[in-house]
Enzyme design. Structure first.
Site, mmCIF file in Angstrom:
data_model
loop_
_atom_site.group_PDB
_atom_site.id
_atom_site.type_symbol
_atom_site.label_atom_id
_atom_site.label_comp_id
_atom_site.label_asym_id
_atom_site.label_seq_id
_atom_site.Cartn_x
_atom_site.Cartn_y
_atom_site.Cartn_z
ATOM 1 N N HIS A 109 1.313 -12.515 13.422
ATOM 2 C CA HIS A 109 2.201 -12.698 14.302
ATOM 3 C C HIS A 109 2.118 -14.404 14.554
ATOM 4 O O HIS A 109 2.707 -14.976 15.448
ATOM 5 C CB HIS A 109 2.228 -12.150 15.691
ATOM 6 C CG HIS A 109 3.688 -11.844 16.162
ATOM 7 N ND1 HIS A 109 4.686 -12.732 16.037
ATOM 8 C CD2 HIS A 109 4.095 -10.955 17.235
ATOM 9 C CE1 HIS A 109 5.703 -12.445 16.748
ATOM 10 N NE2 HIS A 109 5.510 -11.416 17.434
ATOM 11 N N THR B 221 0.910 -1.248 -0.003
ATOM 12 C CA THR B 221 0.078 -0.025 0.124
ATOM 13 C C THR B 221 0.740 1.187 -0.051
ATOM 14 O O THR B 221 1.614 1.294 0.852
ATOM 15 C CB THR B 221 -1.080 -0.114 1.200
ATOM 16 O OG1 THR B 221 -1.670 1.268 1.062
ATOM 17 C CG2 THR B 221 -0.249 -0.266 2.538
#
Length: 489
Positions: free
Chosen positions: A460, A408
């Protein structure tokens, strides 16, 4: 899924198809045909907007348009009939769509598979209520026939996009129906389908709206009045023959209003749902690095003059995309997905590189399939086509499915960096900040250099801190020394 049905040898119906992967509804943006128009197999008849993109729908047979089941702006469930086609015109007079019974306002019905249910007659949308062996007792002092004709005519006119006909005066013996909030006779409030949709979009309970229409029918003006701020003075509803123009449903506000309410639907609704789901499902970690990209900017300038890159757009995003692909090649474990159902980490041996694109309909993330296999000119061509298609609103749902990692570029808005949210189903997203001339220590001296900040968010559950740090460090190293595109590739 099947998108057409045969109601007879003469008339065939076309259903709203699933134009994406598992989409359940779509909004009709625009009709390109009207009743009486001749259509041919493959001709585009309408444009619809799904939760992912705007898509044009072609008709799969020849004939003459007999009926449009829904007006523009209506959200239709997948599988509902949206258009009826006369495939044998001239073989007889086509029956006109029947008006709905007055006792039950017309609602968009679930799609049938052809024949009408027993005891029901086709109406403009779906089928009417089943015939009953008992007759409903008309209201005291009110003739049932004029009431039925008035409401049915109003419903048909509304769905055809025409002005409602002026109501005929009631018989002298019929007392005026008082305007009161709630449903008449303890039943469901009377309102036409577009008015019900407007109330739903604005979050208005029709049972609390004071009707001003004939025979207690709730009008658009009634819904707008209920949605207006309490401080706004109520305005008397105009007479049917002097009706004011209707306010657009996309944004509802008066000249003195302090708020504007915009219905959340289509791409914007999908973005909201996806981002909430991602933020509260995947444990996000974001790391940052500031890097000198002066050499990358020089490479971009040189590539613009290279004959091998003629005809394609060359910009910093191209080199950043290539740098990320090389970093993934060096750290393939980052290119994965979390399978919650099976409690597995799914390693991807391909890279479908997503590029977040701001469009008039909202943020979308189309991806370049198998970006890891593309040369630099091929990657540049794919990026250019992706951006152009997205800005034109022609991105297909298939192009937005199956992404593995995303970039992005918030720098185009002058932003230094951000903490991007993962695209659902992906493992990482790289945010690129604005490239600015800043004082930088270079070869032991402070010099003006082109500098930017990168931010990498990752899931994560499947990417630990070490792996995420290696990927981000590799991208930064390549942008600082672009020759690593050759030595590391």
């Amino acid at each position: 899924m099947t998108t057409m049905t045969e109601t007879s040898a003469r008339f065939r119906e076309f259903k709203m198809p699933d134009v994406g992967e598992g989409l359940t509804e779509a909004e009709i943006l625009k009709w390109f045909v009207q009743p009486g128009d001749t259509v041919t197999d493959g001709q585009v008849v309408c444009e619809v907007e799904t939760a992912k993109a705007a898509v044009e729908l072609p008709i799969p047979f020849d004939g003459v348009v007999h009926e449009l089941r829904f007006p523009e702006g209506t959200t239709v469930d997948v599988g509902q009939v949206i258009i009826a086609i006369d495939v044998a015109p001239g073989s007889g007079d086509a029956p006109a769509p029947a008006a709905a019974p007055a006792q039950e306002p017309v609602e968009p019905a679930d799609a049938g598979d052809g024949d009408a249910p027993k005891g029901r007659t086709p109406v403009l949308v779906g089928y009417g209520v089943a015939e009953s062996s008992t007759k409903r007792r008309p209201r005291k002092g009110v003739s049932a026939a004029p009431e039925a004709a008035a409401v049915a005519a109003a419903v048909q006119a509304e769905l055809n996009g025409q002005a409602a006909p002026a109501a005929s005066p009631a018989p002298a013996s019929a007392p005026a129906v008082p305007a009161q909030a709630g449903a008449p006779d303890g039943g469901r409030p009377l309102a036409k389908p577009p008015v019900r949709k407007l109330a739903k979009d604005l979050g208005i309970d029709l049972a609390t709206v004071v009707p001003t229409g004939r025979d207690g029918v709730i009008t658009r003006e009634d819904v707008h009045a209920a949605a207006a701020p309490a401080a706004t003075a109520p305005v008397a509803a105009p007479a049917p023959s002097q009706a004011a123009p209707e306010a657009p449903e996309a944004a509802v506000a008066s000249g003195s209003a302090r708020e504007t309410r915009i219905p959340v639907k289509g791409v914007r609704k999908a973005i909201a749902q996806a981002m909430v789901g991602s933020a509260f499902t995947a444990p996000h970690v974001t790391e940052f690095v500031t890097v000198d990209v002066t050499r990358t900017m020089k490479l971009v300038a040189e590539l613009k003059e290279d004959k091998e890159m003629a005809g394609v757009r060359v910009n910093p995003l191209l080199i950043i995309a290539k740098a990320l692909l090389v970093a993934i090649k060096r750290n393939p474990e980052v290119n994965a997905a979390w399978d919650e159902a099976n409690q597995e980490i799914v390693q991807k041996h391909y890279v479908n590189l997503g590029i977040a694109a701001a469009t008039p309909r909202g943020l979308i993330v189309p991806n370049i399939k198998d970006a890891h296999d593309k040369t630099l000119p091929q990657l540049a061509a794919a990026l250019g086509e992706l951006v152009t298609t997205a800005r034109d609103g022609k991105t297909s749902p298939a192009t937005m499915a199956g992404g593995t990692v995303t970039i992005t570029n918030v720098g185009v808005f002058g932003v230094d960096t951000g903490t991007p949210i993962l695209n659902p189903g992906e493992s990482a997203i790289l945010a690129v900040g604005a490239i600015k001339l800043q004082p930088w220590v270079h070869k032991g001296k402070v010099k003006p250099r082109q500098v930017t900040t990168l931010a990498l968010s990752f899931d994560h559950r499947l990417v630990d801190g070490e792996l995420g740090s290696k990927v981000l460090a590799d991208v930064a190293a390549i942008l600082e020394q672009p020759k690593r595109l050759i030595t590391w590739a």
